[in-house]
Design a protein around this motif. Structure first.
Motif, PDB file in Angstrom:
ATOM      1  N   GLY A 320    -119.583  79.198 131.166  1.00 17.30           N
ATOM      2  CA  GLY A 320    -120.067  77.902 130.693  1.00 17.30           C
ATOM      3  C   GLY A 320    -120.062  77.813 129.179  1.00 17.30           C
ATOM      4  N   ALA A 321    -120.520  78.872 128.524  1.00 15.26           N
ATOM      5  CA  ALA A 321    -120.540  78.875 127.062  1.00 15.26           C
ATOM      6  C   ALA A 321    -119.112  78.872 126.512  1.00 15.26           C
ATOM      7  CB  ALA A 321    -121.316  80.084 126.540  1.00 15.26           C
ATOM      8  N   GLY A 322    -118.207  79.591 127.197  1.00 12.51           N
ATOM      9  CA  GLY A 322    -116.810  79.597 126.761  1.00 12.51           C
ATOM     10  C   GLY A 322    -116.193  78.210 126.863  1.00 12.51           C
ATOM     11  N   ALA A 323    -116.490  77.508 127.957  1.00  8.85           N
ATOM     12  CA  ALA A 323    -115.948  76.151 128.134  1.00  8.85           C
ATOM     13  C   ALA A 323    -116.491  75.219 127.060  1.00  8.85           C
ATOM     14  CB  ALA A 323    -116.301  75.622 129.522  1.00  8.85           C
ATOM     15  N   LEU A 324    -117.774  75.346 126.748  1.00  6.06           N
ATOM     16  CA  LEU A 324    -118.378  74.502 125.718  1.00  6.06           C
ATOM     17  C   LEU A 324    -117.760  74.800 124.349  1.00  6.06           C
ATOM     18  CD1 LEU A 324    -120.580  72.345 125.426  1.00  6.06           C
ATOM     19  CD2 LEU A 324    -122.260  74.159 125.176  1.00  6.06           C
ATOM     20  N   ALA A 326    -114.742  75.975 123.836  1.00  8.27           N
ATOM     21  CA  ALA A 326    -113.370  75.454 123.861  1.00  8.27           C
ATOM     22  C   ALA A 326    -113.370  73.953 123.596  1.00  8.27           C
ATOM     23  CB  ALA A 326    -112.722  75.761 125.211  1.00  8.27           C
ATOM     24  N   ASP A 327    -114.313  73.232 124.206  1.00  7.74           N
ATOM     25  CA  ASP A 327    -114.417  71.790 123.956  1.00  7.74           C
ATOM     26  C   ASP A 327    -114.709  71.518 122.486  1.00  7.74           C
ATOM     27  OD1 ASP A 327    -113.979  71.222 126.581  1.00  7.74           O
ATOM     28  OD2 ASP A 327    -115.954  70.347 126.973  1.00  7.74           O
ATOM     29  N   SER A 330    -111.685  72.332 120.261  1.00  8.57           N
ATOM     30  CA  SER A 330    -110.590  71.380 120.461  1.00  8.57           C
ATOM     31  C   SER A 330    -110.918  70.044 119.816  1.00  8.57           C
ATOM     32  CB  SER A 330    -110.314  71.190 121.953  1.00  8.57           C
ATOM     33  OG  SER A 330    -109.972  72.416 122.558  1.00  8.57           O
ATOM     34  N   LEU A 331    -112.156  69.589 119.985  1.00  8.41           N
ATOM     35  CA  LEU A 331    -112.544  68.314 119.385  1.00  8.41           C
ATOM     36  C   LEU A 331    -112.486  68.390 117.862  1.00  8.41           C
ATOM     37  CD1 LEU A 331    -115.491  67.162 121.656  1.00  8.41           C
ATOM     38  CD2 LEU A 331    -113.262  66.068 121.381  1.00  8.41           C
ATOM     39  N   VAL A 336    -106.756  75.885 121.401  1.00  8.49           N
ATOM     40  CA  VAL A 336    -107.267  76.993 122.206  1.00  8.49           C
ATOM     41  C   VAL A 336    -106.205  77.263 123.272  1.00  8.49           C
ATOM     42  CG1 VAL A 336    -109.234  77.872 123.539  1.00  8.49           C
ATOM     43  CG2 VAL A 336    -109.606  76.139 121.775  1.00  8.49           C
ATOM     44  N   PRO A 360    -110.451  80.145 127.309  1.00  9.58           N
ATOM     45  CA  PRO A 360    -111.378  81.220 126.966  1.00  9.58           C
ATOM     46  C   PRO A 360    -111.261  82.425 127.907  1.00  9.58           C
ATOM     47  CG  PRO A 360    -112.538  79.124 127.023  1.00  9.58           C
ATOM     48  CD  PRO A 360    -111.168  78.864 127.540  1.00  9.58           C
ATOM     49  N   MET A 446    -122.712  75.601 118.459  1.00 12.75           N
ATOM     50  CA  MET A 446    -121.297  75.351 118.748  1.00 12.75           C
ATOM     51  C   MET A 446    -120.667  74.451 117.689  1.00 12.75           C
ATOM     52  SD  MET A 446    -120.235  76.741 121.629  1.00 12.75           S
ATOM     53  CE  MET A 446    -120.982  77.561 123.058  1.00 12.75           C
TER      54      MET A 446
END
Lengths: 705, 705
Positions: A320-324, A326-327, A330-331, A336, A360, A446
């Motif tokens: 979950g932290a990796g996905a956040l 990455a978002d 990217s933003l 990534v 990630p 983040m």
């Protein structure tokens, strides 16, 4: 003036004008804090009311000191400041910090009080910081020349992540010392924090320049309301760049509300935000809008090499932290990318089957144990497809840290690529101490992680700033003659100036009388456009004063009469100079090109999507003039509407080279002639490659000579 | 299923399957933490290897317990989970949390293992959280059903600012417990933190619903990778709204990189971010992208009344900090208007002449002393032109706080308007304790201050969510018949479906043979457009298959032949059904209207700037279908290009009412017919007011029946 302000910021002796034993008063706090924080030089309290203060001999005036004094601290009522400074000058004191308020920022102040301080500085050569400043704090030299509560206990802070020191120059003392206070908690080290106040003499640029050259300073944080001395600021930025010192600026006054605040705060003239953004970017200065963001970015820059690109690999123990992360990355405009099959295979060798090696990389708690995270980091530092390695982990545990501090420290010290660490939980004291020992400034959120990664990628990508000091040719005499007095020119007058500068405009004739129509049209050539010319009609289209695509004499006559009638209805009192007949340009992509002289940062050159919908889309790119053709081409590439120029949906590519040439030319003209206040070409019609572009309309506002 | 999960989250007795004395293992940590954190119910360790663990009797299996057990905690290897759950069901245990990994998230897992857990839940009625979950922590009931290190010492945290408790539902245990860990440090209080794992049975929506109805929970934080049960999620959001509980969600997977991470993390299907954004907005759920941002927003929402508008007044003791706050708030879309002359005069009464009363109000340190800040705050709470009061101050001083905690507490407790407090310096323990005593959650950064103010303004402005459960008429039988099998329809086929639904399209005829041209053209009427019709040609313009503005028979014949020839060149193998002749629409504003069925959130209706440059500007607004005319009109108002519809540069206003009607109609059709996978009208030409709009092109993709 020499850039070094060492005798001011690291004085061997200090006189405190008006020193007091009362610590709750500013004059008392200055003396107390200076001593409490271990200042090693001589201190001379100046106050006729006391023979001694806290065991220190007190002098009735500075003349009575008898020996040399390097710095005077002045915190007495405004009306007493100037006489005190005169006495300091007479006593040979070369530096002063004026903390007193009641000058240009004060509506009740004597009008020229601040100007007289500036005059004194010019006349005597004394260097004066302030007035209305919060003073400064020089940590390595232990000089506490401020009453800020932030330095009441300077030992408080997180474990230091680096011995590299950050200098702070702030046009707000509150923010300057808040940066220190927050930065210490993040484990950052500081050289000097300077509050510049109203800048009657020394400006933010002077202190910036000093820090760029100061061996105690490794990076500079700026809090800017307004730049008062642009050439000095640019020189300071160049000095910092050539010394390899990162610079991050927070600029306020970007919005109407913010501008109002800045103007009333230190009576500064706040410039146009786009100009500042362009300036910072061209000078290699990072921009931030939040204190912790600025500090996080600086912490990352000061402890890492620049990134060679913007491709980030994320190593995490929490999917979950990796996905956040990455978002967020990217933003912020970073990539990534999926890792190569080879790298993924090497990582899968040591992580469990419920982990993932794509990016990630979710090592899982099990895979991270026994050095898995650093093993993966080492693989990515060797991977030519990755520029930045981000470790997203939990440092909350008060008893153990998954990352081995010694191994991580060795990996960071090698400076192969930037390595950033974020803890999604709040780091424990042990976690922070371990990371500090490894030389890592842990990124606390983040958003700050993304800002830091972006700053590293930009620093790596930055080229050298343009040589804005080179001499450009001035306007030709013929063009200068056409400028006339200050104010807006009509379209044909503006185009005549362009023509005099060798910039081509479409064939045209000004017709003042219907009888002259046909001869003029013959000279211009059909199809043509007809436009009203009047100093009183700025918006020709809205006045019914423009007709396009006129194919022959009958239509022309009808158009001429229609324009005259519409203009008379729309602006009965406007003087009509005539109707401009102009050859219609063939089709192309419509853009705006402009140069506007910003009072703070100078001429700002803009390219943007043009035509009637320009103000809907606000698709513009700015630079400080001058730009060369290469930089102008880069500007075009940054437009959202660049695909229209590149050849959209099967259309031929537009003549971007000709457009870039025009942009560069205009930017040089604006630099060479301060009388060009505003020059806007809209639309410029960019024809297919090799066919150039047409300046279909032009607006020129002339500044006073 | 009843929404209450009280017997799972607040069980009277717990069996730990596979309990172990080794605290470094998950199964040992579960038992240890449950006891260490003071669980008051009965605990039954289940493990045939031990007669007792740490003084607790240990049972060989759940059947041996003999008495009722409310909850089983399962943290044994994946292959043993199903038999253990069967035993639990046989023993009458109604709730289980499966922490074990090795299911759908694991590439090496037995393929249907997770499906069999879901089947067991359906068959037995047992409620199962997980597998691959990190468990839960119920603070008021002291149930520690997790091994997360974040609850190893739950007493750690800042002073509590409010007794109102926040529930957390997270599809990532790491993030869920990080929210708890960071939130505690901010002084927030929590009810339960639930990690939902792979959601074989209970989904995030189930726990969300429970918290919406749970009297222990006053607000809900969600961390969402994918919503698996949309109707249940919507019902939960409605329940939270009607209970007046704020909800803030962090959604990951918004970018390609993020989606990849989410998909591999809990095997979830991540939807289109625009759809989620629209869903959250319509359900009154706040969105955040950072943990501290989400917590800051929740802290502000839970301690303040909603704002009646977006006009913010800033009170500060630092001009620089005030300017920075004004910038941050303005960039977040809030207003920072100049205060009225009357309010400014009242404030100037008690601040010095070097302060400013405009907005930001710079009270100065002197003006803030003796209650100046709260005096000004009281004036602003009475001022009808201000909706939110922001105090920007320094709470760094360890020995004194400028704001009187008792007076501030009374002012906050009255809940007249939101009052937010930001400290630009790091707050001291005394500063935080004083603010907590006043019921204030101090906002730690300018960015979080702006996010909190925006959330308060939005909450005040939110209307009631649309009634998405109402029954819409399905497609008419005639339209259903025209849909045919799955796949894209040609333009005339798509328009025939619209016509069968009563949505007007321009007069048209499909011509298969040149001989039929004139009769068809006569029926349609000149001027007309001619367009190739072929299932093999999706992009008609790029294929040279579109001619516009055909004025008469000769031009028509030429166009027909040209289209046929171009199509044959472009796609020699495509079956050409013919050429569509269609009446040219009069001029207007070009827009896109579409409905796309998102696999996660259902049909998403979009309006946007249309025409050839649509993909350049990407000016779109989304909602979850259905929307009524009023909501559709609100969508138009949010377009950057709305000025084009409102009447731009002297053009007449466009028929926005007709466009809103079309948008609403299309959204209802999409809800009523799941076979509409994609329906895009581009361009729709919106004519001047009262003259409606024309659907110039239509694309319809049909889903399988």
């Amino acid at each position: 003036m020499s850039a070094s302000l060492t005798s001011l910021l690291a004085p061997g002796s200090i006189a405190i004008i008006g020193a007091s034993p009362e610590r709750t008063r500013i004059r008392g706090a200055l003396l107390h804090l200076l001593r409490a924080n271990g200042y090693a030089g001589r201190i001379y309290p100046i106050n006729p009311s006391y023979p001694e203060i806290d065991g220190l001999r007190c002098y009735p005036d500075v003349a009575a000191v008898g020996g040399p004094v390097d710095l005077a601290l002045v915190a007495i009522p405004a009306e007493a400041v100037l006489p005190a400074l005169e006495q300091c000058a007479a006593a040979g004191i070369r530096n002063a910090v004026v903390i007193s308020s009641g000058f240009a920022e004060d509506t009740a102040a004597a009008p020229d009080l601040q100007g007289r301080i500036a005059a004194l500085a010019r006349r005597t050569g004394m260097r004066i910081c302030g007035p209305n400043a919060e003073g400064f704090y020089n940590e390595p030299a232990r000089v506490t020349a401020t009453f800020s509560p932030a330095v009441e206990d300077p030992a408080v802070g997180g474990p230091a992540v680096s011995s590299r020191r950050i200098g702070v120059v702030a046009q707000s003392g509150g923010i300057g010392f808040a940066l220190y206070n927050r930065g210490r908690a993040l484990g950052l080290s500081f050289s000097s924090i300077v509050s510049t106040g109203n800048e009657a003499d020394l400006s933010a640029a002077d202190f910036f320049r000093h820090m760029a050259e100061d061996p105690e300073t490794d990076g500079v944080l700026l809090f800017i309301e307004s730049i008062r001395d642009l050439p000095a600021f640019r020189a300071a930025a160049r000095a910092a760049a050539s010394a390899g010192k990162p610079v991050v600026a927070i600029k306020v006054g970007g919005t109407e509300a913010g501008s109002a605040a800045a103007a009333s705060h230190t009576a500064s003239m706040t410039g146009w935000q786009a100009g500042y953004e362009a300036l910072f970017r061209q000078l290699g200065i990072g921009a931030a809008s939040d204190l912790d963001e600025a500090l996080s970015v600086m912490g990352a820059l000061i402890t890492n090499p620049p990134a060679r690109g913007d491709r980030v690999a994320i190593l995490t123990v929490s999917g979950g932290a990796g996905a956040l992360a990455a978002d967020s990355l990217s933003l912020a405009g970073l990539q990534v990318p999926a890792l190569s099959a080879a790298t993924q295979a090497r990582i899968r060798d040591f992580i469990p089957s419920y982990g993932t090696a794509r990016n990630p990389v979710d090592l899982t708690a099990q895979g991270a144990q026994g050095g898995g995270t650093l093993r993966a980091a080492n693989l990515l530092l060797d991977d030519d497809d990755i520029d930045i390695v981000v470790i997203v982990t939990s440092l909350a545990n008060p008893h153990r840290v998954t990352l081995d501090g010694t191994d991580l420290g060795a990996l960071v010290a090698a400076r192969r690529k930037p390595v950033l660490v974020h803890s999604y939980t709040l780091p424990s004291p042990l976690g922070l101490a371990t990371m500090a020992g490894a030389g890592v400034a842990v990124l606390r959120s983040m958003g700050f992680l993304a800002a830091a990664a972006r700053a590293l990628a930009r620093t790596g990508a930055a080229g050298s700033p343009p040589d804005e000091d080179r001499q450009d040719e001035g306007l030709p005499d013929e063009a200068v003659a056409l400028l006339g007095t200050a104010g807006p020119l009509t379209e044909p007058a503006a185009k005549a100036v362009l023509a005099a500068c060798g910039i081509e405009t479409p064939p045209s004739r000004l017709v003042r009388d219907e009888a002259a129509l046909d001869a003029a049209a013959e000279a211009v050539g059909y199809p043509l456009a007809a436009k009203v010319v009047s100093p009183g009609i700025a918006h020709k289209t809205e006045a019914g004063g423009v007709r396009l695509g006129i194919a022959g004499p009958d239509a022309l006559r009808e158009a001429y009469r229609g324009i005259r009638a519409a203009a008379a209805r729309h602006a009965p009192d406007a003087a009509i100079e005539g109707v401009l007949l102009e050859r219609m340009a063939p089709g192309g992509v419509e853009v705006i090109v402009s140069v506007l002289r910003d009072p703070a940062v100078g001429p700002v050159v803009t390219v943007g999507a043009g035509g009637t919908q320009a103000e809907i889309w606000r698709d513009t790119v700015h630079r400080i003039a001058p730009v060369d053709e290469g930089e102008a081409a880069a500007m075009l590439g940054e437009l959202r509407s660049f695909p229209l120029l590149a050849g959209f949906r099967g259309a031929p590519p537009a003549d971007a080279a000709a457009l870039a040439h025009l942009v560069a030319r205009l930017s040089r003209l604006a630099v060479a002639s301060p009388r060009i206040a505003e020059l806007e070409l809209n639309p410029v019609i960019v024809h297919p490659e090799g066919r150039g572009c047409t300046i279909a309309d032009a607006l020129l506002v002339v500044a006073s000579a």
